[in-house]
Structures are given as C-alpha cells and as structure tokens.
Design an enzyme around this catalytic site. Structure first.
Site, PDB file in Angstrom:
ATOM      1  N   GLU A 167       0.825  -1.214   0.000  1.00 34.38           N
ATOM      2  CA  GLU A 167       0.000   0.000   0.000  1.00 34.38           C
ATOM      3  C   GLU A 167       0.863   1.270   0.000  1.00 34.38           C
ATOM      4  O   GLU A 167       0.394   2.352   0.351  1.00 34.38           O
ATOM      5  CB  GLU A 167      -0.969   0.016   1.201  1.00 34.38           C
ATOM      6  CG  GLU A 167      -1.884  -1.198   1.241  1.00 34.38           C
ATOM      7  CD  GLU A 167      -2.906  -1.160   2.388  1.00 34.38           C
ATOM      8  OE1 GLU A 167      -3.529  -0.102   2.594  1.00 34.38           O
ATOM      9  OE2 GLU A 167      -3.087  -2.193   3.061  1.00 34.38           O
ATOM     10  N   LYS A 192     -11.458   0.888   5.358  1.00 35.49           N
ATOM     11  CA  LYS A 192     -12.868   1.295   5.449  1.00 35.49           C
ATOM     12  C   LYS A 192     -13.180   2.542   4.624  1.00 35.49           C
ATOM     13  O   LYS A 192     -14.342   2.895   4.468  1.00 35.49           O
ATOM     14  CB  LYS A 192     -13.225   1.594   6.916  1.00 35.49           C
ATOM     15  CG  LYS A 192     -13.312   0.368   7.796  1.00 35.49           C
ATOM     16  CD  LYS A 192     -13.605   0.747   9.230  1.00 35.49           C
ATOM     17  CE  LYS A 192     -13.472  -0.445  10.158  1.00 35.49           C
ATOM     18  NZ  LYS A 192     -12.861  -0.084  11.432  1.00 35.49           N
ATOM     19  N   TYR A 256     -11.139  -1.080  21.664  1.00 33.28           N
ATOM     20  CA  TYR A 256     -10.858  -2.180  22.573  1.00 33.28           C
ATOM     21  C   TYR A 256     -12.117  -3.028  22.658  1.00 33.28           C
ATOM     22  O   TYR A 256     -13.174  -2.450  22.898  1.00 33.28           O
ATOM     23  CB  TYR A 256     -10.469  -1.664  23.958  1.00 33.28           C
ATOM     24  CG  TYR A 256      -9.932  -2.762  24.830  1.00 33.28           C
ATOM     25  CD1 TYR A 256      -8.630  -3.225  24.681  1.00 33.28           C
ATOM     26  CD2 TYR A 256     -10.750  -3.383  25.776  1.00 33.28           C
ATOM     27  CE1 TYR A 256      -8.142  -4.249  25.462  1.00 33.28           C
ATOM     28  CE2 TYR A 256     -10.262  -4.414  26.557  1.00 33.28           C
ATOM     29  CZ  TYR A 256      -8.965  -4.832  26.404  1.00 33.28           C
ATOM     30  OH  TYR A 256      -8.483  -5.860  27.168  1.00 33.28           O
ATOM     31  N   GLN A 257     -12.123  -4.336  22.470  1.00 30.57           N
ATOM     32  CA  GLN A 257     -11.022  -5.090  21.893  1.00 30.57           C
ATOM     33  C   GLN A 257     -10.791  -4.720  20.425  1.00 30.57           C
ATOM     34  O   GLN A 257     -11.764  -4.640  19.687  1.00 30.57           O
ATOM     35  CB  GLN A 257     -11.369  -6.595  21.924  1.00 30.57           C
ATOM     36  CG  GLN A 257     -11.637  -7.145  23.287  1.00 30.57           C
ATOM     37  CD  GLN A 257     -10.338  -7.404  24.020  1.00 30.57           C
ATOM     38  OE1 GLN A 257      -9.281  -7.552  23.411  1.00 30.57           O
ATOM     39  NE2 GLN A 257     -10.391  -7.413  25.313  1.00 30.57           N
ATOM     40  N   HIS A 262      -1.760  -5.116  17.446  1.00 27.65           N
ATOM     41  CA  HIS A 262      -0.523  -4.387  17.220  1.00 27.65           C
ATOM     42  C   HIS A 262      -0.964  -2.932  17.287  1.00 27.65           C
ATOM     43  O   HIS A 262      -1.902  -2.554  16.575  1.00 27.65           O
ATOM     44  CB  HIS A 262       0.060  -4.734  15.842  1.00 27.65           C
ATOM     45  CG  HIS A 262       1.296  -3.959  15.511  1.00 27.65           C
ATOM     46  ND1 HIS A 262       2.529  -4.553  15.398  1.00 27.65           N
ATOM     47  CD2 HIS A 262       1.489  -2.631  15.283  1.00 27.65           C
ATOM     48  CE1 HIS A 262       3.437  -3.620  15.104  1.00 27.65           C
ATOM     49  NE2 HIS A 262       2.829  -2.453  15.024  1.00 27.65           N
ATOM     50  N   HIS A 264      -2.313   0.519  17.056  1.00 27.62           N
ATOM     51  CA  HIS A 264      -2.674   1.401  15.946  1.00 27.62           C
ATOM     52  C   HIS A 264      -3.768   2.361  16.400  1.00 27.62           C
ATOM     53  O   HIS A 264      -4.479   2.102  17.363  1.00 27.62           O
ATOM     54  CB  HIS A 264      -3.148   0.584  14.740  1.00 27.62           C
ATOM     55  CG  HIS A 264      -4.319  -0.293  15.035  1.00 27.62           C
ATOM     56  ND1 HIS A 264      -4.185  -1.556  15.543  1.00 27.62           N
ATOM     57  CD2 HIS A 264      -5.654  -0.090  14.914  1.00 27.62           C
ATOM     58  CE1 HIS A 264      -5.377  -2.091  15.726  1.00 27.62           C
ATOM     59  NE2 HIS A 264      -6.297  -1.217  15.346  1.00 27.62           N
ATOM     60  N   HIS A 266      -6.970   4.987  15.117  1.00 23.91           N
ATOM     61  CA  HIS A 266      -7.919   5.351  14.055  1.00 23.91           C
ATOM     62  C   HIS A 266      -8.008   6.867  13.964  1.00 23.91           C
ATOM     63  O   HIS A 266      -8.055   7.548  14.988  1.00 23.91           O
ATOM     64  CB  HIS A 266      -9.311   4.795  14.356  1.00 23.91           C
ATOM     65  CG  HIS A 266      -9.329   3.298  14.506  1.00 23.91           C
ATOM     66  ND1 HIS A 266      -9.847   2.465  13.547  1.00 23.91           N
ATOM     67  CD2 HIS A 266      -8.892   2.483  15.491  1.00 23.91           C
ATOM     68  CE1 HIS A 266      -9.735   1.213  13.943  1.00 23.91           C
ATOM     69  NE2 HIS A 266      -9.161   1.190  15.126  1.00 23.91           N
TER      70      HIS A 266
END
Ligand code: M7G
Length: 346
Positions: A167, A192, A256-257, A262, A264, A266
């Site tokens: 990417e 998304k 969470y969850q 790993h 990251h 949003h």
C-alpha cells in the site's frame, strides 16, 4: 488475482448482516472452495468539486459547499424521478442517478478471501452484552487469547505495510529510523475509506514498536510518546489534505477489543458520525482521553483498570469465559435477568 475476477467467482451462501442505516450488506460465500466475505457499502454522494469558503462566524472551521458543475453531481445526475406522495409542503419520491466508476461509484466493495472463522464471525449478526473486563479477566482470559491472535499469518497485512512496502503508493506519512524505532509510525488510508470523499476520511496510524498489543499495555511511561504521536497526527494530516480537514476536525481513537493486536490509532473526520461503532461491539476511546487517564492511573496504567464495553456472542472471548462472567456480574450486583428470578429492588 484481482478483485473483479474474484467477485465473479463468488458463490453465495448466506447473508451475514445487512444494515439499512449504514447501507452496508455483508455476504458469506466461497471462491474456489474457500470461504469469502463480501461487504458492500453504498457510497456517500460525491460532487465534482468541493470548495471551501470561510465560515461566517470567523471561526477557523470552513463551511463546505459543493459546486455542481458536473453531469454526475447530484442534481444534474438525476436521470429518473418519480414522486411517491406529497402533503402540504412535503414531497418525496425515488430517483435514479447517473453513476460513473470514477466520478460517483455506487458502492465500495470489500472482499476477504480466504476468510477465517474469525472474519466470518466478526461480520455475522450476533447478540451483544455489556461486560466489565476486570484486570483478573484480562490476565486469565484475554492474555492467552491475544497470544493466539498474534500469529504471523494474522499480522501479515500489518508487517506488509511496515516492512514490505504494501500500500506504499497510498501512504500519507511515514516516520522511521533504526535509531529511534519506538517513535516510528505509518499513516495510511484505512480499508474502510473509499479514499475519495474527505467527509468520510478514515486513516489508520500503525506504529513500528511491537511491545504494545492494546490499550491494556499502556502505562504512564507511554504518555509523552502518545502526546507526541497525537501532535504529529493532528499536524501532518491537515497539511497533507491541504487543510480540507482541520486538526480539530479529526477524531483520533483506539478500539478495545481491537481486531488486530498491534498498536494502531484510528483517525476519522468528525463529519462522519459514529464511525468506528458501526459494528456495535467493543469500545472506542479517544487518544486524548487515554493521555489524560495515564496522568492519574498509577504506574501500571490500564493494566489495573476495569474496562466496560460491549461484547458479541460470536467473539471468542465470549465462550472463553466472558459469557459466564456476565452472568456472575449480574448476580453479584443483584440484578435479575428475567421476571421469574424476581425483578425489582430490595
Ligand atoms: P481494529 O480496531 O483492530 O479493528 O482496527 P476494527 O476497527 O476492524 O474493529 C484495525 C483497522 O485496520 C480497521 O479500521 C481496518 O479497517 C483496518 N485494516 C484492516 N486490514 C486488514 C487492513 C489492510 O490490509 N489495509 C489497511 N489500509 N487497513 C486495514
């Protein structure tokens, strides 16, 4: 393998979920004998040009308006329009709009293939429950689960982005040096996002350090690092998009969850409401709130906190003990779960 040829070979099995509010449908099927999940989302209306004009209040946030100069823009693109009813000053009807793969595609299509049981269950309709995840539950139930979830196979897409140039052409920002690995991170468009409409901007920042699996691993020692990360994100992204989105128009949060263990973050345009919660499960916590909480959570940080969130029955944690814990918690709190068990307060 390209998306079009894969979709052509998709053999439908059943509908996993369909949501009239978000305009998303997910189908289970198979391609070449292997499970596949196809998700389609009707795209947001796209206009040919987005022009910014300073807001009247003088505030820095501009008002967007769309200049309709193009045959595919909303009004010009109406090819068919049929009134259903009118009543007083209200009129409603249905229309067909001209569509174009580049200008205003109909839907965004995501495919997972081959899909694992985790993927399928994640998209399947399910009953939801509120659960308090105590530190003990984290240690006894969640930690072993995370260990199983961190296989290199499941993390492949993350490592592809961090180290294999996957990417690459879409990366918005990358910071990495061997000397200072802990500060390194990559920001790129999330799967998304349709990548077109800034109103629904959705990016993900993935860090290089791999010692933080989730929110639970954060403690006050990480506070300064998170402050720097938040500052960089809010500086770089508006710059990259030429201030079509401002620093105070970005919702920066953790799940969470999470689906992937790993660390990251949003990054979503606030104009895209409620995003990140469309699956109805888990919790969303703003990075700012995390930073704030680490200021008073004690040396072990989130390891010591009870986290209350929504879990679906399809989640592996549900059958690994969360289901029983929910029952125990209600009993402990003296809350009846059905009329026979005696509703009301004592
Ligand atoms: P999460 O909080 O672990 O899970 O976020 P959830 O939001 O799915 O519940 C992982 C994020 O990474 C999600 O927003 C995904 O859409 C995104 N994502 C997942 N994959 C497999 C990819 C990918 O291959 N590329 C990109 N760009 N984003 C991905």
């Amino acid at each position: 393998q390209d998306l079009a040829s894969l979709i052509e070979r998709f053999k439908y099995v059943r509908v996993l979920d369909s949501n009239p509010h978000t305009k998303v449908i997910s189908l289970l099927g198979s391609i070449d004998g292997k499970d596949a999940v196809v998700t389609a989302e009707k795209t947001h209306f796209i206009f040919d040009e987005t022009v910014r004009r300073p807001s009247q209040s003088g505030r820095s946030t501009p008002v967007f308006f769309h200049r309709e100069i193009d045959e595919y823009s909303f009004l010009n693109g109406i090819t068919d329009l049929k009134e259903l009813t009118s009543n007083d000053i209200y009129y409603w009807g249905l229309s067909v709009l001209k569509q174009h793969i580049l200008h205003n595609p109909t839907a965004k299509i995501n495919l997972i293939w081959p899909a694992s049981q985790f993927h399928i269950k994640g998209y399947d309709q399910q009953d939801l429950h509120v659960v308090r995840e105590t530190p003990e539950m984290y240690r006894n139930i969640v930690m072993p689960f995370i260990q199983e979830m961190c296989t290199s196979e499941r993390m492949k897409w993350v490592n592809n982005i961090l180290y294999e140039g996957a990417e690459d052409d879409r990366v918005v920002y990358k910071e990495y040096s061997d000397r200072n690995k802990d500060d390194g991170f990559v920001v790129l468009p999330d799967m998304k996002w349709d990548g077109i409409n800034i109103d629904s901007l959705y990016l993900v920042a993935i860090v290089y350090r791999d010692d933080i699996k989730s929110l639970r691993d954060l403690n006050p020692k990480h506070r300064d690092w998170l402050i720097r990360l938040n500052k960089k994100i809010r500086t770089i992204i508006p710059q990259h998009y030429d201030y079509n989105v401002n620093p105070d128009e970005l919702r920066v949060f953790l799940h969470y969850q999470p689906s992937y263990y790993h660390f990251h973050v949003h990054i979503v345009n606030i104009r895209h409401p409620g995003v990140g919660e469309e699956r109805g499960s888990g919790m969303t916590i703003l990075l700012e709130d995390v930073i704030e909480a680490l200021g008073f959570l004690g040396p072990e940080g989130y390891m010591k906190k009870t986290l209350t969130y929504v879990i679906g029955e399809n989640h592996d944690l549900w059958k690994r003990g969360f289901g029983e814990e929910v029952e125990k918690q209600l009993k402990h709190d003296g809350i009846a779960t059905s009329p026979e068990k005696g509703a009301g307060f004592n």
